[in-house]
Design a protein around this motif. Structure first.
Motif, PDB file in Angstrom:
ATOM      1  N   GLU A   1     141.082  51.228  33.709  1.00 39.31           N
ATOM      2  CA  GLU A   1     142.280  51.814  34.294  1.00 39.31           C
ATOM      3  C   GLU A   1     142.018  52.127  35.759  1.00 39.31           C
TER       4      GLU A   1
ATOM      5  N   ALA B   1     145.563  44.806  28.213  1.00 40.15           N
ATOM      6  CA  ALA B   1     145.790  45.827  29.227  1.00 40.15           C
ATOM      7  C   ALA B   1     147.174  45.619  29.817  1.00 40.15           C
TER       8      ALA B   1
ATOM      9  N   VAL C   1     144.597  50.504  29.296  1.00 44.55           N
ATOM     10  CA  VAL C   1     143.640  49.582  28.696  1.00 44.55           C
ATOM     11  C   VAL C   1     143.546  49.863  27.205  1.00 44.55           C
TER      12      VAL C   1
END
Length: 144
Positions: A82, A132, A127
């Motif tokens: 992230e 993702a 994620v």
């Protein structure tokens, strides 16, 4: 957003070929090399419609993916984090109209507002184990 199950291990494009009365879909060697699939395993296969106009951009996309930022990850975990920013190539569009890119080991990144062939700079927002979700931080300069 596209709903992708956690069990998704790989997403790639491949032609269907006829060989001696049967039909074959070849798995790219990169899927095995990056441990998305194993040669001695059996997998369920889903078939998604792919418009002919996106085939060439999908083939180019798998060869042109690059990362703007190198991040080290364990081979068993997601290859993104992230907040990570990277360049991707959008290979196809999901059921909800979001762009789909693949990065290391065939890991899928869903990019809202992207189209096949786009090469945007994205930021990873969420994620999960096998997928993702990202947003575009800099559009593909070719589309401006």
């Amino acid at each position: 957003m596209v709903e992708i199950p956690d069990s998704l291990r790989s997403l790639f494009s491949a032609p269907i070929e006829e060989r001696n009365g049967t039909y074959v879909v070849e798995v790219p060697s990169s899927e095995v090399d990056h441990e998305a699939l194993s040669a001695d395993e059996t997998y369920r296969v889903a078939v998604l419609e792919s418009p002919a106009s996106t085939e060439s951009s999908m083939q180019q996309g798998t060869q042109q993916s690059s990362s703007q930022e190198t991040v080290s990850h364990t081979p068993s975990g997601p290859p993104v984090e992230e907040g990570e920013v990277r360049d991707v190539t959008i290979e196809t569009v999901g059921d909800q109209g979001d762009g789909i890119a693949k990065v290391e080991r065939g890991y899928v990144v869903i990019v809202s507002g992207a189209q096949p062939g786009d090469e945007p700079t994205i930021e990873i927002e969420q994620v999960q184990k096998n997928v993702a979700f990202a947003s575009i931080v800099d559009s593909d300069p070719r589309t401006l």
